[in-house]
Design an enzyme around this catalytic site. Sequence first.
Site, PDB file in Angstrom:
ATOM      1  CB  CYS A 189      52.748  84.242 -26.762  1.00 59.06           C
ATOM      2  SG  CYS A 189      51.502  82.991 -26.910  1.00 59.06           S
ATOM      3  CG  HIS A 226      53.680  76.737 -25.783  1.00 51.21           C
ATOM      4  ND1 HIS A 226      53.856  77.836 -26.594  1.00 51.21           N
ATOM      5  CD2 HIS A 226      54.901  76.170 -25.659  1.00 51.21           C
ATOM      6  CE1 HIS A 226      55.142  77.926 -26.941  1.00 51.21           C
ATOM      7  NE2 HIS A 226      55.799  76.926 -26.381  1.00 51.21           N
ATOM      8  CG  LEU A 253      59.033  78.383 -35.538  1.00 55.56           C
ATOM      9  CD1 LEU A 253      59.417  77.840 -34.158  1.00 55.56           C
ATOM     10  CD2 LEU A 253      59.595  77.489 -36.645  1.00 55.56           C
ATOM     11  NE  ARG A 300      58.104  74.484 -30.486  1.00 54.95           N
ATOM     12  CZ  ARG A 300      57.753  75.732 -30.789  1.00 54.95           C
ATOM     13  NH1 ARG A 300      57.951  76.702 -29.906  1.00 54.95           N
ATOM     14  NH2 ARG A 300      57.225  76.013 -31.955  1.00 54.95           N
ATOM     15  CG  ASP A 310      58.400  82.370 -34.052  1.00 55.07           C
ATOM     16  OD1 ASP A 310      57.198  82.632 -34.260  1.00 55.07           O
ATOM     17  OD2 ASP A 310      59.027  81.520 -34.711  1.00 55.07           O
ATOM     18  CD  GLU A 348      53.543  83.008 -21.748  1.00 49.75           C
ATOM     19  OE1 GLU A 348      53.077  82.445 -22.747  1.00 49.75           O
ATOM     20  OE2 GLU A 348      52.880  83.277 -20.751  1.00 49.75           O
ATOM     21  CG  ASP A 349      57.230  80.874 -25.779  1.00 51.31           C
ATOM     22  OD1 ASP A 349      56.527  80.294 -24.931  1.00 51.31           O
ATOM     23  OD2 ASP A 349      56.810  81.217 -26.895  1.00 51.31           O
TER      24      ASP A 349
HETATM   25  C1  CIR Z   1      56.256  79.360 -31.919  1.00 50.19           C
HETATM   26  O1  CIR Z   1      55.853  78.395 -32.571  1.00 50.19           O
HETATM   27  O2  CIR Z   1      57.161  79.264 -31.099  1.00 50.19           O
HETATM   28  C2  CIR Z   1      55.623  80.716 -32.150  1.00 50.19           C
HETATM   29  N1  CIR Z   1      55.222  80.819 -33.518  1.00 50.19           N
HETATM   30  C3  CIR Z   1      54.442  80.915 -31.224  1.00 50.19           C
HETATM   31  C4  CIR Z   1      54.815  80.971 -29.787  1.00 50.19           C
HETATM   32  C5  CIR Z   1      53.644  81.156 -28.902  1.00 50.19           C
HETATM   33  N2  CIR Z   1      54.063  81.332 -27.545  1.00 50.19           N
HETATM   34  C6  CIR Z   1      53.361  80.990 -26.488  1.00 50.19           C
HETATM   35  O3  CIR Z   1      52.328  80.325 -26.611  1.00 50.19           O
HETATM   36  N3  CIR Z   1      53.848  81.294 -25.304  1.00 50.19           N
END
Ligand code: CIR
Length: 260
Positions: free
Chosen positions: A255, A168, A24, A137, A66, A71-72
């Site tokens: 992340c 984020h 993404l 999100r 992704d 971290e997410d």
């Molecule tokens: C996303 O859009 O979910 C990933 N391309 C990037 C996630 C980045 N994660 C974060 O900042 N913890």
Amino acid sequence: MKNPCFEFSRAIIRKPAASITEGLRAIDTGPPDLTRMTAAHDSYAATLRETGAEVIALSALPAYPDSIFVEDTALCLPQGAILMRAGAPTRSGEVYEMAPVLYKMYKDVREIKGPGTIEGGDILVTAREVLVGLSERTDQAGVDELAALTADWGYKVRAITIPPDVLHFKTDCSLLDANTILSTQRLAASGCFDDYNVIYTAPDEESAANAIRFNQFVIMAAGFPNTAKRLRDSGYEVREIDNVDCAKLDGGMSCLSLRF
Ligand code: CIR
């Protein structure tokens, strides 16, 4: 005694898969390069290890482009881990890949069940509170469920409105020590860090805000010399890592790991 906000003995990372080209992104600036991203990821892992921490490197998951952004998927606290509920539909399966790893490491694993959503990139844990950004999100229901799940561990959760077009909360801020935050001006303008010392990213270096304090190091993206200087001048030991390819997917230093 260790400060659990920035002194860690372990980190979990996940290797990038060839499918990162499908990751993404808010703006398409061209496909990330797997070879370069892997080299940067290796130096990120080596820097974490240099602090004496154990780094658990999980295998790549091609089905989730992704999934390098571990971290997410979870919030790791000294008392236990909380499994997140992704706001991005293509990422919702990643948590089921992370769950068994955390069940092996923690006695107490809790889970955001919904209907709200919350991603780890929106959560900043400081010595006295848990700050959660309301983003595309992460919604209020997700914040409320996190607050309910962590109340008996003694955490106070505070929701923060973040600037538009910021992915984020932690895209724009990082914890540097118990009372100090690295932030962009646009995020701190809301007054959300009025009770903290704030070091601002240098002009035109907003993308430097997503850093991590990991033991003795502040680990930040390379290419932001003025912010790096501000941090060094404030006494931090700074390590810079190539982030060009993760940045194409709106990802950065925080992340790429779960730290605990
Ligand atoms: C996303 O859009 O979910 C990933 N391309 C990037 C996630 C980045 N994660 C974060 O900042 N913890």
